[in-house]
Motif scaffolding. Structure first.
Motif, PDB file in Angstrom:
ATOM      1  N   ASP A  49      15.067   6.566 -74.559  1.00  0.00           N
ATOM      2  CA  ASP A  49      16.482   6.318 -74.273  1.00  0.00           C
ATOM      3  C   ASP A  49      16.565   5.327 -73.117  1.00  0.00           C
ATOM      4  O   ASP A  49      16.244   5.665 -71.975  1.00  0.00           O
TER       5      ASP A  49
ATOM      6  N   GLN B 163      19.058   4.141 -71.617  1.00  0.00           N
ATOM      7  CA  GLN B 163      20.113   4.422 -70.634  1.00  0.00           C
ATOM      8  C   GLN B 163      19.648   5.430 -69.591  1.00  0.00           C
ATOM      9  O   GLN B 163      19.929   5.290 -68.395  1.00  0.00           O
ATOM     10  N   THR B 164      18.934   6.437 -70.044  1.00  0.00           N
ATOM     11  CA  THR B 164      18.499   7.511 -69.127  1.00  0.00           C
ATOM     12  C   THR B 164      17.050   7.337 -68.676  1.00  0.00           C
ATOM     13  O   THR B 164      16.595   8.053 -67.778  1.00  0.00           O
ATOM     14  N   ASN B 165      16.330   6.400 -69.298  1.00  0.00           N
ATOM     15  CA  ASN B 165      14.897   6.198 -69.020  1.00  0.00           C
ATOM     16  C   ASN B 165      14.092   7.467 -69.273  1.00  0.00           C
ATOM     17  O   ASN B 165      13.158   7.804 -68.540  1.00  0.00           O
ATOM     18  N   LYS B 166      14.449   8.155 -70.359  1.00  0.00           N
ATOM     19  CA  LYS B 166      13.768   9.383 -70.752  1.00  0.00           C
ATOM     20  C   LYS B 166      13.278   9.262 -72.195  1.00  0.00           C
ATOM     21  O   LYS B 166      13.817   8.496 -72.995  1.00  0.00           O
TER      22      LYS B 166
END
Length: 357
Positions: free
Chosen positions: A326, A328-331
């Motif tokens: 992801d 956006q979340t860097n996950k």
């Protein structure tokens, strides 16, 4: 970019277009070296906590030099000379040198440094040489297993005399075990565009001849291979000889007697680099046996490489199920697959994120 696309001319000839202002043009008799740091250009030098690669600045390497016949000239120790985080160029010089130092050996100190390319200015004339050490580390590793060095992508831009600019790799050099490459030796005159590298089939010559270039892995390297016109019938390679560092010169080392304890965790565990450059991709970084550094996102490829495990993940926007990244979340998360084991996903917590345009 495929390894085959890394033209040898690109690795060495391109640097010849650099202006002379990058080199020491003083009249003093000395050999001057510039090291261009492949990672720290991404961080803000005014903020030590800024940038995913704020740990890439390390100790300048020690420098040993020999003249063309393999006679030792001098050594410059840089144990206490730090190439500051955020620096792009670090320099060092050996004073009172009146002959051409055609051979150099750079050896790592306790804090690893990632070098994109290096330059030398011979004393007393206009002879200047440079080569993309990072590009060679990657190319030799990929084409000839074990012959290259630890490498990572960099944000350093090189403009060739002809063709488009590109971003070269950087090569890690270290002493205390973080990276495998402990030293890099070069025969500078081999990298003269007028007489040296000309075509891709010459890659083997540069990667497999220690007298031309060698990525050392032995502890605290002190010797290099040099070319010789004398034929030693008892030598494994009659065209080369071993050039060493004299014992009296080693007194200059002044290194600590106790080595640092080997780090058990990655210095880049909380760091992430995101690149928009077409010169970079995540797959090559993840599949290389010798790459090292922060986790990496390629926007051109739309892939994330988790460097701690060398695992590739696609962008979540591009898939319907499975583990994905992801942006956006860097996950890393799991999509669609109810049977997916979320416990197998890496627990990411990036505190330093840098974007390369």
């Amino acid at each position: 970019m495929a390894v085959a696309a890394l033209g040898v001319a690109r690795l060495a000839l391109a640097v010849l277009s650099f202006s002379t202002k990058l080199f020491d043009d003083s009249d003093k008799p000395k050999a001057s070296f510039n090291f261009y740091i492949g990672s720290d250009g991404a961080s803000d030098p005014s903020d030590p906590n800024d940038g995913a690669l704020n740990n890439a600045g390390g100790n300048l390497p020690d420098i040993r030099i020999w003249e063309e016949n393999g006679n030792f000239i001098d050594i410059k120790t840089n144990d206490g000379n730090k190439c500051k985080d955020g620096s792009v160029v670090c320099n060092s010089a050996i004073e009172d040198v009146e002959v051409q130092p055609t051979y150099s050996l750079f050896t790592g100190n306790d804090d690893a440094l990632c070098i994109s390319y290096a330059t030398v200015n011979f004393p007393g004339d206009t002879s200047m040489y440079a080569t993309t050490i990072g590009g060679w580390a990657r190319l030799c590793s990929e084409k000839y297993d074990g012959r290259g060095g630890s490498w990572y992508w960099s944000d350093v831009v090189i403009q060739p005399k002809e063709g488009a600019s590109f971003k070269t790799e950087c090569a890690w050099i270290d002493k205390d075990g973080d990276q495998k490459t402990t030293g890099i030796s070069l025969h500078w005159t081999e990298f003269d565009g007028a007489h040296g590298i000309k075509k891709d089939q010459d890659v083997s010559y540069f990667c497999n001849n220690d007298a031309v270039m060698q990525f050392h892995t032995e502890e605290d390297p002190k010797s290099i291979k040099t070319w010789t016109n004398k034929r030693d019938l008892f030598s494994r390679d009659p065209s080369t000889t071993l050039a060493t560092t004299p014992a009296d010169a080693m007194v200059k080392r002044q290194r600590a007697t106790e080595a640092k304890a080997k780090r058990t965790t990655s210095k880049f565990a909380g760091s992430l680099v995101k690149s928009k450059s077409k010169d970079h991709n995540s797959k090559e970084l993840c599949t290389s046996k010798t790459s090292a550094g922060p986790s990496f996102v390629s926007y051109d490829e739309r892939m994330f490489c988790h460097m701690e495990t060398k695992t590739l993940y696609p962008f979540c926007e591009d898939v319907h199920s499975g583990a994905c990244f992801d942006d956006q979340t860097n996950k890393v998360k799991m999509l669609g697959d109810k049977n997916g084991k979320r416990g197998d996903l890496p627990a990411l917590d990036f505190t330093h994120v840098t974007t390369w345009e």
